[in-house]
Motif scaffolding. Structure first.
Motif, PDB file in Angstrom:
ATOM      1  N   GLN A   1      49.033  37.694  33.056  1.00  0.00           N
ATOM      2  CA  GLN A   1      48.274  36.697  33.524  1.00  0.00           C
ATOM      3  C   GLN A   1      47.688  37.160  34.977  1.00  0.00           C
ATOM      4  OE1 GLN A   1      51.483  33.595  33.686  1.00  0.00           O
ATOM      5  NE2 GLN A   1      51.092  33.170  31.437  1.00  0.00           N
ATOM      6  N   LYS A   2      48.214  37.791  35.566  1.00  0.00           N
ATOM      7  CA  LYS A   2      47.863  38.401  36.904  1.00  0.00           C
ATOM      8  C   LYS A   2      46.628  39.009  36.949  1.00  0.00           C
ATOM      9  CE  LYS A   2      49.312  40.328  41.390  1.00  0.00           C
ATOM     10  NZ  LYS A   2      50.216  41.071  42.121  1.00  0.00           N
ATOM     11  N   ARG A   3      46.559  39.962  35.591  1.00  0.00           N
ATOM     12  CA  ARG A   3      45.603  40.888  35.472  1.00  0.00           C
ATOM     13  C   ARG A   3      44.207  40.147  34.697  1.00  0.00           C
ATOM     14  NH1 ARG A   3      45.674  46.259  35.419  1.00  0.00           N
ATOM     15  NH2 ARG A   3      47.566  47.348  35.839  1.00  0.00           N
TER      16      ARG A   3
ATOM     17  N   GLY B   1      53.882  37.407  33.224  1.00  0.00           N
ATOM     18  CA  GLY B   1      53.189  37.209  34.665  1.00  0.00           C
ATOM     19  C   GLY B   1      52.219  38.427  34.858  1.00  0.00           C
TER      20      GLY B   1
END
Length: 350
Positions: A101-103, A98
């Protein structure tokens, strides 16, 4: 094309030969323009063994730094997302996925064996994490069925270790032939009574066949004590092979006639080297492998109480059992390389 940096995340550096074999397979299959950074429980050993950059898997700031300077995040192969042994493990892996993916990193779930997922929370977290990936590959039909149910695109291919390169093992050919390899691990299902029955069966089997027994720990913390307890009881030639290089572990089975194993990757390595295999299943992944390869064996919970029946069954398979044919093995290797193709396709551009 410029160099791409990829963080590799799995159960690496923990002394488990199966997971090390998955890491070696992943490194072997990465495109040459990818520079890996491996998250490891033992970064120094990982650096020394594979010649790659590595940082501690639980050191918050080094992991953050590795993600910041990378383009790609890859969950390495195996049963990372399962809650049968730990409810915390899937939270760790999903948390890193997660965060990547956020980065905005390109994320890949590679050669996964998903499950068992017995809790609603871990099931939801796994589905969410995998759904956010750019590419997904799985190694068994149970994982494929789960992703089909979740409507997540994937490819299914045999475990990457089928295609792992092997290396010769020093001293193996000096041992008397024929040879039989045995890989047992500690587990609640391997009760003292069952271990005693297996040991007594192995003694009778060796007396009948005059084989050299190779005891092969795949994880010293769980396997070595069992091997050390069995060896003094064996009446004939025997040797404990504690190998660190997964390519040597696979190479060991080149000199073996038959393998008796609990460990999932010990059975894959042995089958890939044309050994007769007999499985002792403690986990759904081993049972699935038995079904897919038509491999004989027992679920540990159904192990016969009579050591003589066990040894006679082994003897029958040793004399009359068939290994996989070269054609079957080549087919499995070729299909396992689909995991390599997925990496090439997914990493072809940033």
């Amino acid at each position: 094309m410029g160099q791409i940096r990829a963080v590799l995340c799995g159960y690496y550096g923990q002394g488990n030969a199966g997971d090390e074999a998955l890491l070696a397979s992943l490194l072997q299959m990465l495109p040459p323009y990818v520079t890996p950074i491996v998250l490891s429980a033992n970064p120094k050993k990982t650096r020394d063994r594979y010649g790659v950059e590595s940082c501690s898997r639980k050191a918050f700031f080094p992991v953050q730094q590795a993600l910041r300077k990378s383009d790609v995040f890859i969950w390495g192969g195996g049963s990372l997302m399962q809650d049968a042994t730990s409810a915390l493990s899937p939270l760790y892996y999903a948390g890193l996925m997660g965060l990547a993916q956020k980065r905005g990193l390109k994320t890949i779930a590679w050669a996964q064996g998903i499950g068992p997922l017995n809790r609603n929370l871990t099931r939801w977290i796994t589905r969410k994490a995998i759904a956010g990936c750019h590419a997904v590959s799985v190694r068994d039909r149970a994982s494929a069925a789960l992703l089909t149910d979740w409507k997540i695109p994937y490819i299914q291919a045999p475990d990457p270790v089928w295609a792992l390169d092997s290396k010769p093992v020093k001293g193996l050919w000096d041992l008397p032939a024929p040879r039989v390899a045995v890989t047992l691990r500690s587990h609640p299902q391997l009760t003292p009574a069952r271990l005693d029955n297996l040991t007594r069966a192995l003694i009778d089997f060796q007396k009948a066949t005059q084989t050299c027994i190779l005891l092969v720990p795949f994880q010293a913390s769980q396997d070595l004590a069992i091997a050390q307890s069995i060896q003094p009881q064996l009446p004939g030639a025997s040797h404990i092979f504690s190998l660190k290089d997964p390519r040597e572990l696979k190479g060991l089975f080149q000199g073996v006639e038959m393998a008796i194993g609990m460990r999932y990757h010990s059975l894959i390595m042995a089958a890939a080297q044309e050994c007769r295999c007999f499985a002792l299943s403690y986990d759904p992944k081993v049972s699935l492998l038995m079904e897919e390869l038509n491999m004989p064996g027992w679920d540990l919970t159904q192990l016969p109480d009579d050591p003589n029946l066990i040894s006679q069954t082994w003897l029958e398979h040793y004399v009359n059992g068939d290994p996989l044919s070269p054609h079957q093995i080549q087919s499995l290797v070729d299909r396992a390389l689909m995991h390599r193709d997925l990496l090439s396709d997914a990493l072809g551009a940033k």
